[in-house]
Design an enzyme around this catalytic site. Structure first.
Site, mmCIF file in Angstrom:
data_model
loop_
_atom_site.group_PDB
_atom_site.id
_atom_site.type_symbol
_atom_site.label_atom_id
_atom_site.label_comp_id
_atom_site.label_asym_id
_atom_site.label_seq_id
_atom_site.Cartn_x
_atom_site.Cartn_y
_atom_site.Cartn_z
ATOM 1 N N ASN D 10 0.852 -1.186 0.000
ATOM 2 C CA ASN D 10 0.000 0.000 0.000
ATOM 3 C C ASN D 10 0.889 1.237 0.000
ATOM 4 O OD1 ASN D 10 -1.776 2.054 0.584
ATOM 5 N ND2 ASN D 10 -2.420 1.252 2.577
ATOM 6 N N LYS D 12 0.069 4.277 0.273
ATOM 7 C CA LYS D 12 -0.462 5.356 1.127
ATOM 8 C C LYS D 12 -0.215 6.720 0.482
ATOM 9 C CE LYS D 12 -0.554 2.796 5.450
ATOM 10 N NZ LYS D 12 -0.341 2.849 6.900
ATOM 11 N N HIS D 94 -9.843 0.594 4.469
ATOM 12 C CA HIS D 94 -8.572 0.674 5.176
ATOM 13 C C HIS D 94 -8.760 1.488 6.457
ATOM 14 C CE1 HIS D 94 -4.434 1.823 6.135
ATOM 15 N NE2 HIS D 94 -4.111 0.721 5.498
ATOM 16 N N GLU D 142 -5.841 -5.886 10.431
ATOM 17 C CA GLU D 142 -4.746 -5.045 10.906
ATOM 18 C C GLU D 142 -5.148 -4.361 12.207
ATOM 19 O OE1 GLU D 142 -2.399 -3.066 7.439
ATOM 20 O OE2 GLU D 142 -4.448 -2.320 7.299
ATOM 21 N N GLY D 182 2.682 -3.570 11.061
ATOM 22 C CA GLY D 182 3.977 -3.828 11.668
ATOM 23 C C GLY D 182 4.817 -4.869 10.956
ATOM 24 N N SER D 204 4.688 1.190 5.321
ATOM 25 C CA SER D 204 5.857 1.956 5.737
ATOM 26 C C SER D 204 7.115 1.102 5.925
ATOM 27 C CB SER D 204 5.551 2.733 7.024
ATOM 28 O OG SER D 204 5.188 1.856 8.055
#
Lengths: 223, 223, 223, 223
Positions: D10, D12, D94, D142, D182, D204
């Site tokens: 993703n 983002k 999401h 998530e 994570g 990320s």
């Protein structure tokens, strides 16, 4: 709490069910419950809830509770405040107050913790199945296009009721299915119950009737 | 109605200001208003509003009103229901209940029609100017990062208050400017008034104080 | 950038202005701008924006930008991404994508920082005045009930245009007023300009026309 | 389409995955898919989607699609536009773009009609079960508190994965469970797959890595 069939009257924001008139309408529901033995509940506006709950013995539901803990949430409806005000439970995700999935789950879980009743409103068979997975006391399926239409879901789309009952049985058989949208007469309610619903959620068909009392008495006359 | 300086205490959704404790806190505000002559108003949760308004003489505000006419709006706060429940006006667009521009305008106009007080909350000088153009009774500017911080806006960002006062004077001089965020002491309030604010909007600094009464008495001691 | 009168064509989410057809429509707008010298801009859907901006020289606007900084905001429209994709600015707060006041201010300020054009949509004179206080390049007033109606605001509610022009002049004379809703012919646009508007924002009247090219040529024929 | 294990990246709204850098990152994902044979998909921002889909062969997902039919929905993401732009499916709900239950159902059904892939994100076991009842291709669970934390859900809350897998098996065994939050290393992903997940959704941990290529190669090294 789950004495069925149950009739839940949603007061919405009609002037006919606001303030003093909310008290009168709740009192009529109490009378009809007493006279007929049918389990009834009322869902008044937030600001009317406390005085309605003081005035009647039947169950009083909030129309909505926000997914927030106590704290800095100006304008939100806190579960603890609802309980302190006399609410026995709440409608959740009404078609006029749609909620995010994660928030529906939050409020259903919170109601369980507080031993309050949860009634999750849904719009079709798929969302009914999804809501049942969250384990509320009731799921109330209402095809949005029929809400306030006067066309009863039990006649116009009976497969929505039977499909919901089947889907819920598979996902979580402890959840009871109600139906709404267009329900107002004894025939409508009987049809709903015959299709497997354990009660009805309704509003304008009663609130805007010439005589809400007569309309309610007719509604419950065949079950 | 616009007897200033005014102190508006927003009860938010703290347990310390819910149910019976909302009644106690409102009663303290009433006492402080009576003892000191300072104009005070309280903004309890929706479900507590009716009983609070029955219990006190000071002004009672809703924390939020929805931009809807009477009808099918389950879960919404109807202006007419707020009025029937004893509300004298409402907070609008609190940082914890932000609203769309068109909806803020709708509620400000509706409050004017119903002769109820409107307090539009804003977050900086630009939005204060925009809100003033809508003609509410009050605009309450609160930098969001200071809300609940204990750091008073009147010290940390005095230019937000003076800038708001100047901007409002230009756009619509009939609108009064309040300020909030971090205000809790007499010095904070005096500083705010000295900067041109006609009152304060506050919450946790009083609600969570060891003695809300003492905190309120201190707050208004220097004006 | 503010060469007026300006015609902004909002592609909305019509299939007639999606994908390849967005490219065709943008190309028609380019042709009409070239032929007539009237300043034109197009606002395609997010996913069509990059290829539209590659294909034409006229200004390309986003239909919406979210009030977020770069980071974890899945599904949001980031200002920097819009700029990288070729957007020269954005519509803000369209009636079909209403925004909170604080967020409108955020995006207007961000557009200013990025030297991009901002067009804030509003629904009446009061909200136009409020939007003007935020200092965008343009405010486009569109009475919602006329959007897509075929009834031009310049005829049905001329006082909305003149009232908006007057209000903006008072609050912030550097802001230009556009109008929309029901505009589709040369007469509509001429009437709007005569009432003080510096351009028009339109959609279905052109997009769904038998010949968008002819409709656009007619639209700009009298200014 | 459901060749598993699948890795969905993703993008983002990080600057590191915007515009030209979105193209580079997608190209890295393509390389890693080619080199390792692991099924990979990327979810770029709306405005980057078309050029990313032109540049790579792996699946490209939208980050969000709005529950609207073609027409007047300024600023919305239309399913048909996503498809025309090269999207093979979409993330839905999401945690940074939560949706109403009825809208999630609408988009899942629309994706099914258009033969596009649907990945519904959820936050715990209960909402995963609910989402599974809607019949999407994937549910990606998530826990919100772990998103972007660097603490892998497969270590911190393994019971969320196993509980989700069990719940989905009961409600709708055709739905595959992914997990996120994570996850960044090969050990994290292996642990997830060992717990029953059929892939991972991440952002990320890869996007902000010194070398996204190395991070991806490590991620898929143990499955």
């Amino acid at each position: 709490m789950k004495d069925t069939p149950i009739v839940i009257l949603n007061f919405k924001t009609y002037l006919e069910s606001t303030g003093e008139r909310a008290l009168e309408l709740a009192s009529i529901c109490q009378d009809v419950a007493d006279e007929t033995g049918v389990n009834m509940a009322v869902a008044p506006q937030h600001m009317d809830l406390h005085r309605v709950s003081e005035a009647v013995e039947i169950q009083v539901l909030a129309q909505h509770i926000d997914p927030v803990d106590a704290g800095g949430h100006t304008g939100s409806v806190l579960a603890e405040c609802a309980r302190d005000s006399g609410a026995d439970g709440t409608l959740i995700n009404h078609s006029e107050k749609r909620m995010q999935l994660a928030d529906i789950e939050w409020v259903v879980s919170r109601m369980r913790e507080l031993e309050m009743m949860s009634v999750v409103c849904t719009n079709n068979v798929m969302t009914t199945a999804a809501a049942a997975a969250l384990g509320p006391d009731f799921v109330a399926v209402e095809p949005p296009e029929l809400i306030g239409s006067g066309i009863p879901v039990s006649k116009a789309e009976p497969e929505v009721i039977t499909g919901s009952v089947d889907a819920v049985k598979k996902v979580n058989p402890e959840v009871s299915v109600l139906c709404g949208a267009g329900i107002s007469t004894g025939d409508d309610m009987k049809a709903a119950v015959d299709l497997g619903a354990e009660g009805v959620l309704l509003a304008s068909g009663i609130i805007l009737a010439d005589s809400p009392r007569d309309a309610l008495l007719d509604l419950v006359s065949k079950v």
